[in-house]
Scaffold this motif. Sequence first.
Motif, PDB file in Angstrom:
ATOM      1  N   MET A  81       0.840  -1.194   0.000  1.00 54.65           N
ATOM      2  CA  MET A  81       0.000   0.000   0.000  1.00 54.65           C
ATOM      3  C   MET A  81       0.874   1.243   0.000  1.00 54.65           C
ATOM      4  N   THR A  82       0.293   2.309  -0.493  1.00 55.38           N
ATOM      5  CA  THR A  82       0.965   3.594  -0.533  1.00 55.38           C
ATOM      6  C   THR A  82       0.112   4.580   0.251  1.00 55.38           C
ATOM      7  N   VAL A  83       0.744   5.315   1.159  1.00 54.02           N
ATOM      8  CA  VAL A  83       0.013   6.285   1.981  1.00 54.02           C
ATOM      9  C   VAL A  83       0.724   7.627   1.942  1.00 54.02           C
ATOM     10  N   ASN A  84      -0.080   8.674   2.060  1.00 55.04           N
ATOM     11  CA  ASN A  84       0.471  10.017   2.219  1.00 55.04           C
ATOM     12  C   ASN A  84       0.809  10.205   3.685  1.00 55.04           C
TER      13      ASN A  84
ATOM     14  N   LEU B   2       4.671   7.042   1.531  1.00 53.67           N
ATOM     15  CA  LEU B   2       5.338   5.815   1.940  1.00 53.67           C
ATOM     16  C   LEU B   2       4.696   4.658   1.200  1.00 53.67           C
ATOM     17  N   HIS B   3       5.533   3.885   0.520  1.00 55.73           N
ATOM     18  CA  HIS B   3       5.076   2.653  -0.121  1.00 55.73           C
ATOM     19  C   HIS B   3       5.613   1.509   0.741  1.00 55.73           C
ATOM     20  N   VAL B   4       4.698   0.680   1.252  1.00 49.70           N
ATOM     21  CA  VAL B   4       5.092  -0.345   2.204  1.00 49.70           C
ATOM     22  C   VAL B   4       4.328  -1.638   1.940  1.00 49.70           C
ATOM     23  N   ALA B   5       5.027  -2.740   2.115  1.00 55.32           N
ATOM     24  CA  ALA B   5       4.399  -4.070   2.110  1.00 55.32           C
ATOM     25  C   ALA B   5       4.641  -4.662   3.491  1.00 55.32           C
TER      26      ALA B   5
ATOM     27  N   PHE C 219       8.236  -5.533   7.721  1.00 55.22           N
ATOM     28  CA  PHE C 219       8.143  -4.750   6.493  1.00 55.22           C
ATOM     29  C   PHE C 219       8.926  -5.476   5.420  1.00 55.22           C
ATOM     30  N   THR C 220       8.246  -5.915   4.372  1.00 52.33           N
ATOM     31  CA  THR C 220       8.952  -6.578   3.276  1.00 52.33           C
ATOM     32  C   THR C 220       9.318  -5.581   2.175  1.00 52.33           C
ATOM     33  N   THR C 221       8.627  -4.448   2.160  1.00 54.40           N
ATOM     34  CA  THR C 221       8.980  -3.325   1.292  1.00 54.40           C
ATOM     35  C   THR C 221       8.768  -2.052   2.118  1.00 54.40           C
TER      36      THR C 221
END
Length: 160
Positions: free
Chosen positions: A66-69, A79-82, A154-156
């Motif tokens: 997901m990507t969040v502001n 932030l782009h995070v998996a 966190f994998t990404t």
Amino acid sequence: MATSTPPAKTPNAPKSRKLLVLLIVLATLIVLAVAGAAYYLTIQRKQAAPVAAAPADPIFIALEPMTVNLQPNGRNRFLHVAVTLKAPDVKSQALVTQYLPEVRSRLLSALSNRAGESLVTPEERAQLAADIMTTLNQPFAANLPSLKISSVMFTTFMLQ
């Protein structure tokens, strides 16, 4: 004429022999009884000793990236995070799957309430993972148990 009387047979000789045989048999029985009891107790101890249960295989639940502001501090950041969750049992895995929209919503709220500058160091990321775990372990409804997520990984993790 001197008469000599033949030596009288002592009746104690056969009795002492019988007594000796009886004592040997009795001693053998006692030794066998003690050995049998020791063997029995040894087996009982081995069976009663708690066997360390093999640890259960961990259950990992990979969520979609997901990507969040992030909270603005003078500039727009995202932030782009998996995220992968570690669940202790199948019941927790089933709850995550059943309430996946709620899980993602809680995760988005926890991530978007951060400033970009507060996610730079590994310690800050570890604190974020702990906060996410606390947020996700809250019950989804009043009558449901908590998830008991044991780890958030966190994998990404890409901060822009």
